[in-house]
Design an enzyme around this catalytic site. Structure first.
Site, PDB file in Angstrom:
ATOM      1  N   CYS A  82      23.274 -12.990  10.134  1.00  0.00           N
ATOM      2  CA  CYS A  82      22.609 -11.810   9.582  1.00  0.00           C
ATOM      3  C   CYS A  82      21.641 -11.138  10.550  1.00  0.00           C
ATOM      4  CB  CYS A  82      21.889 -12.186   8.295  1.00  0.00           C
ATOM      5  SG  CYS A  82      23.004 -12.893   7.055  1.00  0.00           S
ATOM      6  N   HIS A 107      16.715  -7.394   7.282  1.00  0.00           N
ATOM      7  CA  HIS A 107      18.006  -7.870   6.785  1.00  0.00           C
ATOM      8  C   HIS A 107      18.049  -7.699   5.273  1.00  0.00           C
ATOM      9  CE1 HIS A 107      21.275 -10.286   5.541  1.00  0.00           C
ATOM     10  NE2 HIS A 107      20.556 -11.362   5.258  1.00  0.00           N
ATOM     11  N   ASN A 144      24.430  -8.097  -0.063  1.00  0.00           N
ATOM     12  CA  ASN A 144      24.098  -8.634   1.250  1.00  0.00           C
ATOM     13  C   ASN A 144      25.338  -8.501   2.140  1.00  0.00           C
ATOM     14  OD1 ASN A 144      23.702 -10.317   3.482  1.00  0.00           O
ATOM     15  ND2 ASN A 144      22.576 -11.858   2.328  1.00  0.00           N
TER      16      ASN A 144
END
Length: 323
Positions: free
Chosen positions: A114, A251, A281
């Site tokens: 990520c 993130h 996500n």
């Protein structure tokens, strides 16, 4: 030799299929109320039409080229950040190079989960400033859905698929004015696609990979312990405070983590770019998609934007951008 780097164009792409929380509730023991309360996520785009990571990456790049007079032949370097590659070899970046017919570019992947876009942008910045390349294409692309175990409701509800592409150029401007990167190797907190070694020679041997797994509470605790301090120290080293930053793009893990960061940094949520509610996500693509959306919705001239990635490994880092 160029003193800096500028963004020439950017775009993002997501698969057309939208999966709602209610859709997930039909295949696992969960519900919309629980997912929104714990993650802030309402929908995510999922690749259900056979699009792999290189396909998403290619389409994002093609859209970016539509915004400039540059062509794929002008690109010297292609970096794709992903931890959901099409395969171990060839690299997803090599497949994108083929798809775009970027015949003059050399290409490779970066796998820092990520935090990928931050590491990819940092790497391209160095090549461009060194004069090794004049134009670089940095793409963050993920098809997280293919790595999910949909029996694992604590993980599967978080993730979506997407990609964003940035065309960078060596310039007298200086986009990246500060950065700070870290890695703490720990495969127990978050892992995906682990491949076990052999224990015996057998005609039945065939590689098997693991699905994505995360220890959610431990991830949250690590982020809370490390990231606010990391951001504050980076800014302090450069004579800045959180109040001096116009936009934060962390993130897009989940909305609750972003809210925690805003609270710890004593900054309003209005300064935090978020897309996790509609995209979920998207791993390394989340920051890149957020920056692309921001570039196309507000004027960034003279603004300071902090990009902060954190994820599996545990790998984290920030880049301070001056527009």
């Amino acid at each position: 030799m160029a003193q800096g780097v500028k963004i020439v164009a950017s775009s993002h792409y997501v698969p057309k299929d939208v999966v709602t929380n209610d859709d997930l509730a039909t295949i696992m023991d969960t519900n919309d109320e629980w997912i929104q309360a714990h993650t802030g996520i309402k929908t995510r785009h999922v690749s259900l039409q056979g699009e792999n990571t290189s396909d998403l990456a290619t389409k994002a790049a093609q859209q970016a080229f539509e915004q400039t007079s540059l062509t794929p032949d002008d690109i010297d370097l292609i970096i794709v950040t992903t931890f959901t590659p099409d395969g171990l070899a060839p690299s997803t970046a090599a497949l994108v190079q083929r798809n775009l017919q970027a015949n003059n570019a050399w290409a490779y992947d970066i796998s820092t989960a990520c935090a990928g876009f931050v590491f990819g942008l940092s790497t391209a910045d160095k090549f461009l400033k060194a004069g090794t390349a004049k134009h670089a294409l940095v793409i963050s692309a993920e098809v997280n859905s293919k790595m999910m175990d949909f029996h694992d409701r604590t993980s599967a509800v978080f993730f979506g698929d997407g990609a964003a592409a940035f065309i960078l150029e060596a310039s007298s401007e200086n986009l990246v004015i500060a950065e700070d990167m870290h890695t703490i190797g720990n495969a127990e907190v978050v892992h995906s696609g682990l491949i076990a070694p052999l224990h015996e020679l057998s005609e039945n041997n065939s590689p098997q990979t693991t699905a994505f797994h995360q220890e959610g509470r431990q991830v949250f605790s690590e982020v809370e312990r490390l990231i606010p301090k990391h951001i504050s120290e980076l800014l302090q080293k450069n004579g800045l405070a959180p109040d001096d930053i116009d936009y934060f793009i962390p993130h897009q893990a989940n909305l609750r983590i972003i809210e925690m960061l805003a609270k710890r940094l004593q900054q309003p949520m209005s300064k935090f770019v978020t897309n996790v509610a509609k995209y979920g996500n998207t791993s390394s693509a989340g920051i890149a998609m957020g920056l692309d959306e921001l570039r196309h919705h507000v004027s960034l001239q003279g603004k300071k934007v902090l990009l902060t990635g954190f994820g599996a490994g545990f790998t984290y880092g920030s880049i301070l951008c001056q527009f």
